[in-house]
Design a protein around this motif. Structure first.
Motif, PDB file in Angstrom:
ATOM      1  N   ARG A 120       1.096  -0.815  -0.428  1.00  0.00           N
ATOM      2  CA  ARG A 120      -0.027  -0.242  -0.348  1.00  0.00           C
ATOM      3  C   ARG A 120       1.010   1.141   0.305  1.00  0.00           C
ATOM      4  O   ARG A 120       0.730   2.438  -0.779  1.00  0.00           O
ATOM      5  CB  ARG A 120      -0.729   0.382   1.414  1.00  0.00           C
ATOM      6  CG  ARG A 120      -2.243  -0.963   1.329  1.00  0.00           C
ATOM      7  CD  ARG A 120      -3.222  -0.557   1.578  1.00  0.00           C
ATOM      8  NE  ARG A 120      -3.285  -0.089   3.403  1.00  0.00           N
ATOM      9  CZ  ARG A 120      -2.613  -1.431   4.291  1.00  0.00           C
ATOM     10  NH1 ARG A 120      -3.077  -2.405   3.752  1.00  0.00           N
ATOM     11  NH2 ARG A 120      -2.502  -1.086   5.343  1.00  0.00           N
ATOM     12  N   LEU A 168      -1.328   4.722  -1.426  1.00  0.00           N
ATOM     13  CA  LEU A 168      -2.402   4.630  -0.395  1.00  0.00           C
ATOM     14  C   LEU A 168      -2.432   5.162   1.025  1.00  0.00           C
ATOM     15  O   LEU A 168      -3.140   5.351   1.648  1.00  0.00           O
ATOM     16  CB  LEU A 168      -2.828   3.037  -0.594  1.00  0.00           C
ATOM     17  CG  LEU A 168      -3.478   2.869  -1.389  1.00  0.00           C
ATOM     18  CD1 LEU A 168      -3.576   1.063  -2.391  1.00  0.00           C
ATOM     19  CD2 LEU A 168      -4.609   3.681  -2.271  1.00  0.00           C
ATOM     20  N   LEU A 200      -4.260  -6.295  -4.799  1.00  0.00           N
ATOM     21  CA  LEU A 200      -3.796  -6.090  -3.684  1.00  0.00           C
ATOM     22  C   LEU A 200      -5.046  -6.545  -2.607  1.00  0.00           C
ATOM     23  O   LEU A 200      -6.667  -7.316  -2.542  1.00  0.00           O
ATOM     24  CB  LEU A 200      -4.302  -3.744  -3.081  1.00  0.00           C
ATOM     25  CG  LEU A 200      -4.002  -3.945  -3.258  1.00  0.00           C
ATOM     26  CD1 LEU A 200      -3.431  -2.037  -2.618  1.00  0.00           C
ATOM     27  CD2 LEU A 200      -2.441  -3.702  -2.959  1.00  0.00           C
ATOM     28  N   GLY A 242      -7.283  -8.213   0.266  1.00  0.00           N
ATOM     29  CA  GLY A 242      -8.522  -6.943   0.710  1.00  0.00           C
ATOM     30  C   GLY A 242      -9.081  -5.973   0.390  1.00  0.00           C
ATOM     31  O   GLY A 242     -10.069  -5.599   0.581  1.00  0.00           O
ATOM     32  N   ALA A 243      -8.761  -5.574  -0.847  1.00  0.00           N
ATOM     33  CA  ALA A 243      -8.948  -4.394  -1.800  1.00  0.00           C
ATOM     34  C   ALA A 243     -10.243  -5.340  -2.620  1.00  0.00           C
ATOM     35  O   ALA A 243     -10.851  -6.138  -2.496  1.00  0.00           O
ATOM     36  CB  ALA A 243      -8.345  -4.010  -3.337  1.00  0.00           C
ATOM     37  N   GLY A 244     -11.664  -4.099  -2.204  1.00  0.00           N
ATOM     38  CA  GLY A 244     -13.271  -4.977  -2.759  1.00  0.00           C
ATOM     39  C   GLY A 244     -13.432  -5.087  -4.159  1.00  0.00           C
ATOM     40  O   GLY A 244     -12.546  -3.880  -4.623  1.00  0.00           O
ATOM     41  N   PHE A 245     -14.632  -5.388  -4.304  1.00  0.00           N
ATOM     42  CA  PHE A 245     -15.412  -4.721  -5.626  1.00  0.00           C
ATOM     43  C   PHE A 245     -16.369  -4.678  -5.058  1.00  0.00           C
ATOM     44  O   PHE A 245     -17.074  -5.019  -3.834  1.00  0.00           O
ATOM     45  CB  PHE A 245     -16.105  -6.428  -6.374  1.00  0.00           C
ATOM     46  CG  PHE A 245     -14.272  -6.524  -6.695  1.00  0.00           C
ATOM     47  CD1 PHE A 245     -13.882  -6.234  -7.863  1.00  0.00           C
ATOM     48  CD2 PHE A 245     -13.701  -7.976  -6.172  1.00  0.00           C
ATOM     49  CE1 PHE A 245     -12.440  -6.736  -7.997  1.00  0.00           C
ATOM     50  CE2 PHE A 245     -12.922  -8.016  -6.595  1.00  0.00           C
ATOM     51  CZ  PHE A 245     -11.943  -7.919  -7.344  1.00  0.00           C
ATOM     52  N   HIS A 246     -17.218  -3.865  -5.530  1.00  0.00           N
ATOM     53  CA  HIS A 246     -18.549  -3.491  -5.043  1.00  0.00           C
ATOM     54  C   HIS A 246     -19.971  -4.782  -6.221  1.00  0.00           C
ATOM     55  O   HIS A 246     -19.653  -5.188  -6.587  1.00  0.00           O
ATOM     56  CB  HIS A 246     -19.281  -2.066  -5.506  1.00  0.00           C
ATOM     57  CG  HIS A 246     -20.411  -1.886  -4.898  1.00  0.00           C
ATOM     58  ND1 HIS A 246     -21.764  -3.038  -5.430  1.00  0.00           N
ATOM     59  CD2 HIS A 246     -20.759  -0.922  -4.154  1.00  0.00           C
ATOM     60  CE1 HIS A 246     -22.685  -1.682  -4.228  1.00  0.00           C
ATOM     61  NE2 HIS A 246     -22.245  -0.907  -4.164  1.00  0.00           N
ATOM     62  N   THR A 282     -16.242  -1.386   1.187  1.00  0.00           N
ATOM     63  CA  THR A 282     -15.930  -2.751   0.292  1.00  0.00           C
ATOM     64  C   THR A 282     -14.392  -2.751  -0.122  1.00  0.00           C
ATOM     65  O   THR A 282     -13.845  -3.536  -0.544  1.00  0.00           O
ATOM     66  CB  THR A 282     -16.722  -2.286  -0.925  1.00  0.00           C
ATOM     67  OG1 THR A 282     -16.090  -1.546  -1.405  1.00  0.00           O
ATOM     68  CG2 THR A 282     -18.038  -2.523  -0.467  1.00  0.00           C
ATOM     69  N   ARG A 283     -13.936  -1.839   0.461  1.00  0.00           N
ATOM     70  CA  ARG A 283     -12.277  -1.829   0.403  1.00  0.00           C
ATOM     71  C   ARG A 283     -12.047  -1.615  -0.868  1.00  0.00           C
ATOM     72  O   ARG A 283     -10.832  -1.686  -1.471  1.00  0.00           O
ATOM     73  CB  ARG A 283     -11.288  -2.615   0.744  1.00  0.00           C
ATOM     74  CG  ARG A 283     -11.821  -2.912   1.959  1.00  0.00           C
ATOM     75  CD  ARG A 283     -11.155  -1.495   2.873  1.00  0.00           C
ATOM     76  NE  ARG A 283      -9.846  -1.268   3.203  1.00  0.00           N
ATOM     77  CZ  ARG A 283      -9.947   0.233   3.359  1.00  0.00           C
ATOM     78  NH1 ARG A 283     -10.677   0.771   3.280  1.00  0.00           N
ATOM     79  NH2 ARG A 283      -8.125   0.215   3.215  1.00  0.00           N
ATOM     80  N   LEU A 310      -8.939   1.175  -2.311  1.00  0.00           N
ATOM     81  CA  LEU A 310      -7.680   1.001  -2.516  1.00  0.00           C
ATOM     82  C   LEU A 310      -8.003   0.978  -4.220  1.00  0.00           C
ATOM     83  O   LEU A 310      -6.944   1.268  -4.788  1.00  0.00           O
ATOM     84  CB  LEU A 310      -7.576  -0.564  -2.501  1.00  0.00           C
ATOM     85  CG  LEU A 310      -7.473  -0.430  -0.661  1.00  0.00           C
ATOM     86  CD1 LEU A 310      -7.032  -2.171   0.012  1.00  0.00           C
ATOM     87  CD2 LEU A 310      -6.802   0.801  -0.279  1.00  0.00           C
ATOM     88  N   ARG A 326      -6.947  12.497  -5.384  1.00  0.00           N
ATOM     89  CA  ARG A 326      -7.898  11.716  -4.540  1.00  0.00           C
ATOM     90  C   ARG A 326      -8.806  13.073  -4.682  1.00  0.00           C
ATOM     91  O   ARG A 326     -10.246  13.211  -4.783  1.00  0.00           O
ATOM     92  CB  ARG A 326      -7.797  11.476  -3.254  1.00  0.00           C
ATOM     93  CG  ARG A 326      -6.469  10.445  -3.305  1.00  0.00           C
ATOM     94  CD  ARG A 326      -6.774   9.575  -1.599  1.00  0.00           C
ATOM     95  NE  ARG A 326      -5.681   9.118  -1.376  1.00  0.00           N
ATOM     96  CZ  ARG A 326      -4.819   8.494   0.076  1.00  0.00           C
ATOM     97  NH1 ARG A 326      -5.807   8.889   0.736  1.00  0.00           N
ATOM     98  NH2 ARG A 326      -3.999   7.951  -0.684  1.00  0.00           N
TER      99      ARG A 326
END
Lengths: 305, 259
Positions: free
Chosen positions: A48, A53, A82, A84-88, B83-84, B87, B96
């Motif tokens: 990160r 980030l 990454l 834990g990087a997520g998606f909706h 939801t992260r 990142l 940003r």
């Protein structure tokens, strides 16, 4: 030549905990660099920090000599998967990649190309909420590849993949490196990187433990022991012990020998007419090499305290 | 900025929740207005004209619509933190502030469009229903979308909702957790309405003039005792100032914190 990724004195604290501690290493192009350490060692935080980030408390991280956040089209410079990087969950796989493509002015056709590449073309129109962990990993990988970047940072990419997926991703990482890309792959399991990584950056508690090539590491961990199988273990044991070797019995017909190499053992047995069914140098696994390395590092640290 | 706008628009339109939320804003605004207008009646012979604000009455649904706006705009940013996904967003666009401004433009813009459609529909429908309840000339001259005060109330209602959307988004970027953000916003909007009658006059006026909900003053076309003690455009300006202030704080913070 500038390294694909370079960190210098990188330090990040969360409250009283130092997650990354004065970490300096570099990642060259054209090979797979394993980024290894136990859970909580600071691998994800380091990635990160490289991607801008999180803000480092000290030091810096550079991608091709520049701060990642300074790139106008960062997805063309470095792609990241990454942890834990997520998606909706409500968004379709294709739309997730489409917004990413738009954000960096990448051509729309890249979306279909990377979905094909990671094997998700058939579920492109499905909502991500219904995806398995393995499918999410593949989608994350597709996102990392979207800008066709020369640098890839992949955090635990094997997580959640089924056995087929694991074989696939290993080959895939090798081919990405063969194309000349710099591939940094983190894992908390050294065995996952066996046969995949060319180089290793090993960290523990946020600090660098080792930065080394895999062949050198294995050579250092190999201790010249030889394994053999014979139907007459007691006699073989005596002969070898008389010749000055240390011999231990590993089972009914198995012996481990140190102090003699394979040709010497074979000749001694042949001279006495003793049959050998198997004779091989005992090679250290990456896991063992790693254990030895981290054990030394832990002892060093405990010794210094 | 163009690529950030295109990316954020792709995000926004690719979620079904966006369309539900905007439909809810429209539906709530029109439905409550119609319900209220249909239930209102008056004696026809009011000497010298009535003092009901029939423009404002038909737009009363905006009070309910603003709840939908707060939820929609808040979730537009807090869902990324939950939801992260954030990142990926900040890896793709490390600037940003640009992301936040793009979101503000799009969330504000869609709310403005839907708010305008909702307010205009509620107004036309409401006038029709109010006429049925006895609000007729000469006591209540007919109001149309072409009349200055009515036009201001309708367009102003949409602008009020738009400012509220930007305020919600900005507080969302600062606080990051949907439940907390929505509580804060609904508190800011409704607590002044509830406590105002209990306050001494001077304090009450101060609260009514400075609360983020002051913008509904833009709907007032008749000077009544229950009207907000602030002019229509000034009221809208107060809401806009809240939105701008919160957005500046959010922009200042967004680069200083970990994603």
């Amino acid at each position: 030549m500038t390294a694909a990724i370079e960190t210098r004195g990188l330090t990040k604290r969360f409250g009283r905990t130092t997650a990354v501690d004065d970490l300096s290493f570099s990642v060259p192009a054209g090979c797979v660099t394993g980024f290894v350490g136990p859970n909580g060692a600071g691998k994800s935080t380091t990635l990160r920090l490289i991607l801008g980030l999180d803000r480092p408390d000290a030091g810096d991280a550079l991608v091709h000599g520049a701060r990642y956040a300074a790139f106008r089209s960062p997805l063309r410079e470095a792609g990241a998967l990454l942890d834990g990087a997520g998606f909706h969950p409500g968004r379709r796989a294709r739309d997730h990649l489409l917004w990413l493509a738009r954000s960096n002015d990448l051509p729309r056709r890249r979306v279909a190309e990377v979905l094909e590449l990671v094997g998700l073309a058939r579920v492109a129109r499905r909502r991500v909420g219904g995806f398995s962990l393995g499918m999410r990993q593949r989608l994350g990988l597709a996102a990392a590849l979207l800008g066709d970047p020369p640098v890839l940072l992949l955090d635990e990419p094997v997580n959640g993949l089924d056995p087929d997926g694991i074989v696939w991703i290993r080959g895939f990482l090798r081919s990405l490196a063969a194309e000349g890309r710099a591939v940094l792959v983190s894992s908390h399991l050294m065995s996952e990187l066996e046969g995949t990584a060319d180089r290793l950056v090993v960290i523990g508690r946020g600090r660098l433990i080792a930065e080394t090539g895999v062949p050198e590491l294995l050579a250092a961990a190999a201790d010249g022991r030889v394994r053999l199988r014979t139907p007459r273990p007691a006699e073989v044991m005596n002969v070898l012990a008389d010749a000055g070797a240390t011999v231990t019995s590993d089972g009914a017909d198995e012996l481990t020998v140190s102090g003699l190499d394979t040709p010497q053992i074979a000749e001694l047995a042949a001279a006495r007419g003793l049959p050998l069914h198997e004779l091989s140098p005992r090679r250290a696994t990456l896991e063992e090499a790693f254990m030895r390395l981290t054990r030394d590092a832990v002892e060093l640290r405990e010794g210094s305290q | 900025m163009t690529s950030a706008l295109r990316a954020e628009w792709t995000k926004l339109r690719s979620l079904r929740s966006t369309w539900w939320a905007l439909t809810a804003v429209f539906g709530l605004t029109v439905a409550l207005g119609a319900f209220f207008s249909a239930g209102s009646s008056t004696d026809v012979d009011v000497a010298g004209g009535g003092d009901n604000d029939i423009v404002r009455d038909s737009l009363v649904g905006v009070y309910l619509g603003q709840i939908g706006v707060v939820a929609f705009a808040t979730v537009a940013i807090t869902s990324e933190y939950a939801t992260r996904l954030v990142l990926a967003t900040f890896s793709a666009t490390p600037r940003r502030g640009t992301v936040l401004v793009a979101k503000a433009i799009l969330v504000g813009g869609t709310v403005l469009a839907v708010g305008l459609a909702a307010a205009a529909t509620a107004f036309v429908l409401g006038q029709e229903l109010l006429r049925g309840g006895g609000f007729v000339p000469p006591a209540y001259p007919e109001q149309t979308l072409g009349d200055g005060p009515a036009q201001r109330a309708v367009v102003g209602s949409a602008l009020f909702l738009c400012a509220l959307a930007v305020l919600s988004l900005a507080v969302g970027a600062i606080v990051r957790h949907a439940a907390a953000v929505i509580s804060i916003l609904l508190g800011l909007l409704f607590v002044p309405l509830i406590v105002a009658p209990l306050l001494p006059e001077q304090t009450r006026e101060l609260v009514q003039q400075t609360a983020p909900g002051a913008g509904v003053a833009v709907q007032q076309t008749v000077d009544r005792s229950d009207a907000l003690p602030i002019g229509p455009w000034a009221g809208l300006g107060v809401t806009a100032a809240w939105a701008a202030g919160a957005l500046l704080v959010a922009l200042w913070l967004i680069h200083r914190r970990d994603a």
